[in-house]
Design an enzyme around this catalytic site. Structure first.
Site, PDB file in Angstrom:
ATOM      1  N   LYS A  13       0.892  -1.237   0.039  1.00 59.08           N
ATOM      2  CA  LYS A  13       0.244   0.089   0.142  1.00 59.08           C
ATOM      3  C   LYS A  13       0.930   1.332   0.038  1.00 59.08           C
ATOM      4  O   LYS A  13       0.680   2.021  -0.733  1.00 59.08           O
ATOM      5  CB  LYS A  13      -0.874   0.083   1.292  1.00 59.08           C
ATOM      6  CG  LYS A  13      -1.813  -1.097   1.429  1.00 59.08           C
ATOM      7  CD  LYS A  13      -2.549  -1.050   2.578  1.00 59.08           C
ATOM      8  CE  LYS A  13      -1.874  -1.005   3.940  1.00 59.08           C
ATOM      9  NZ  LYS A  13      -1.189  -2.319   4.326  1.00 59.08           N
ATOM     10  N   ARG A  88      -9.038   1.309   8.836  1.00 60.86           N
ATOM     11  CA  ARG A  88      -8.409  -0.151   9.196  1.00 60.86           C
ATOM     12  C   ARG A  88      -9.626  -0.929   9.908  1.00 60.86           C
ATOM     13  O   ARG A  88      -9.694  -1.975  10.214  1.00 60.86           O
ATOM     14  CB  ARG A  88      -7.560  -0.280   9.977  1.00 60.86           C
ATOM     15  CG  ARG A  88      -6.147  -0.580   8.987  1.00 60.86           C
ATOM     16  CD  ARG A  88      -4.862  -0.414  10.059  1.00 60.86           C
ATOM     17  NE  ARG A  88      -3.866  -1.042   9.609  1.00 60.86           N
ATOM     18  CZ  ARG A  88      -2.671  -0.693   9.320  1.00 60.86           C
ATOM     19  NH1 ARG A  88      -2.559   0.562   9.092  1.00 60.86           N
ATOM     20  NH2 ARG A  88      -1.815  -1.268   9.012  1.00 60.86           N
ATOM     21  N   ARG A 127      11.470  -6.116   4.551  1.00 58.02           N
ATOM     22  CA  ARG A 127      11.242  -4.662   4.627  1.00 58.02           C
ATOM     23  C   ARG A 127      12.163  -3.968   5.294  1.00 58.02           C
ATOM     24  O   ARG A 127      12.477  -4.157   6.627  1.00 58.02           O
ATOM     25  CB  ARG A 127       9.731  -4.305   5.109  1.00 58.02           C
ATOM     26  CG  ARG A 127       9.595  -2.632   4.958  1.00 58.02           C
ATOM     27  CD  ARG A 127       8.193  -2.466   4.991  1.00 58.02           C
ATOM     28  NE  ARG A 127       7.260  -2.918   5.950  1.00 58.02           N
ATOM     29  CZ  ARG A 127       6.011  -2.928   6.049  1.00 58.02           C
ATOM     30  NH1 ARG A 127       5.544  -2.097   5.198  1.00 58.02           N
ATOM     31  NH2 ARG A 127       5.463  -3.273   7.023  1.00 58.02           N
ATOM     32  N   ARG A 160      11.575  -2.765  10.968  1.00 62.44           N
ATOM     33  CA  ARG A 160      10.508  -2.419  12.111  1.00 62.44           C
ATOM     34  C   ARG A 160      10.305  -3.447  13.214  1.00 62.44           C
ATOM     35  O   ARG A 160      10.138  -4.754  12.719  1.00 62.44           O
ATOM     36  CB  ARG A 160       9.243  -1.960  11.169  1.00 62.44           C
ATOM     37  CG  ARG A 160       9.161  -0.537  10.656  1.00 62.44           C
ATOM     38  CD  ARG A 160       8.091  -0.426   9.764  1.00 62.44           C
ATOM     39  NE  ARG A 160       6.848  -0.845  10.276  1.00 62.44           N
ATOM     40  CZ  ARG A 160       5.635  -0.539   9.583  1.00 62.44           C
ATOM     41  NH1 ARG A 160       5.837   0.035   8.331  1.00 62.44           N
ATOM     42  NH2 ARG A 160       4.586  -1.104   9.857  1.00 62.44           N
ATOM     43  N   ARG A 171      -0.527  -9.289  13.374  1.00 59.26           N
ATOM     44  CA  ARG A 171      -1.183  -8.244  12.518  1.00 59.26           C
ATOM     45  C   ARG A 171      -2.118  -9.127  11.218  1.00 59.26           C
ATOM     46  O   ARG A 171      -3.027  -8.438  10.754  1.00 59.26           O
ATOM     47  CB  ARG A 171      -0.012  -7.400  11.631  1.00 59.26           C
ATOM     48  CG  ARG A 171       0.936  -6.790  12.911  1.00 59.26           C
ATOM     49  CD  ARG A 171       2.094  -6.054  12.278  1.00 59.26           C
ATOM     50  NE  ARG A 171       1.631  -4.935  11.446  1.00 59.26           N
ATOM     51  CZ  ARG A 171       2.676  -4.429  10.704  1.00 59.26           C
ATOM     52  NH1 ARG A 171       3.872  -4.775  10.703  1.00 59.26           N
ATOM     53  NH2 ARG A 171       2.037  -3.393   9.773  1.00 59.26           N
TER      54      ARG A 171
END
Ligand code: ADP
Ligand code: AMP
Length: 213
Positions: A13, A88, A127, A160, A171
């Protein structure tokens, strides 16, 4: 033009929102980035949000909705924006709709970047994020010129905390339970568009451009 990016955590996203923002000159509004900036600056909001983020849970709607409405009320958002990571939950979407309706406005496109769970762990463990300028990379799919250093600002990159595999699982569960129902919500409103998020990021972007054209 008001665009919402939907999709699982790590679906791409943010990557696509940044590309849309550059091509169409729209501000990229990421609630996750706003929370991370607050954590970095040690604000009360940051301290509160961090508790939820580190656990892979959603920050409560009351807090999130307020920061989002404040952000989109700013001058640079008056001609539109790309929302990344908001809404969300259904209540968040309802608050946004109400605020837009009061302005005689509406969401134009809700773009669902579709990536199956099997690909998500790989996306998120690879990531790398720049805490200084917010740029995002991937060790395999979007590597930096110098390993571990941001191409844009020269700062060190991090993995992260919430991208560690144990948190990613939580998540994904939260996503399926609380966020995925938004696909049907926006479909019913006639603004849902689906793109295959498993292909190369430039190909994903081409599909989005043909939707927005
Ligand atoms: P989100 O904002 O949905 O959490 P990101 O845009 O940060 O996701 O993307 C998650 C990770 O996957 C990043 O490391 C990014 O570079 C990488 N990525 C994004 N899109 C693709 C793609 N189409 N193919 C491969 N990797 C991608
Ligand atoms: P993101 O950068 O979009 O992956 O968001 C990182 C984390 O910030 C999420 O896992 C949530 O804990 C929190 N967060 C971001 N946006 C929202 C939102 N709209 N509602 C609730 N929590 C959010």
């Amino acid at each position: 033009m008001k665009i919402i990016m939907l999709g699982a955590p790590g679906a791409g996203k943010g990557t696509q929102a940044k590309m849309i923002s550059e091509k169409y000159g729209l501000p990229h509004v990421s609630t996750g980035d706003i929370f991370r900036a607050n954590i970095k600056n040690g604000t009360e909001l940051g301290k509160e949000a961090k508790k939820y983020m580190d656990a892979g849970q959603l920050v409560p709607d009351e807090l999130t909705v307020k920061i989002l409405l404040d952000r989109v009320a700013q001058d640079d958002c008056k001609n539109g924006y790309v929302l990344d990571g908001f809404p969300r939950t259904i209540p968040q979407a309802e608050v946004l709709d109400k605020a837009l309706t009061e302005l005689g406005d509406k969401v134009d496109f809700a773009i669902n970047v579709d990536v199956p769970d099997e690909n998500i762990i790989n996306r998120m463990s690879g990531r790398r994020a720049c805490v200084t300028c917010g740029a995002t990379y991937h060790v395999v799919y979007a590597p930096t010129k110098v390993e571990g250093i941001c191409d844009k600002c020269g700062s060190e990159l991090i993995l992260r905390d919430d991208d560690k595999p144990e948190t990613v699982k939580a998540r994904l569960e939260v996503y399926h339970k609380q966020t995925q129902p938004l696909i049907e919500y926006y479909d019913k409103k006639g603004v849902l568009k689906e793109v295959d998020g498993t292909v190369d990021m430039n190909e994903v972007f081409n599909s989005i451009v043909s939707i927005l054209a």
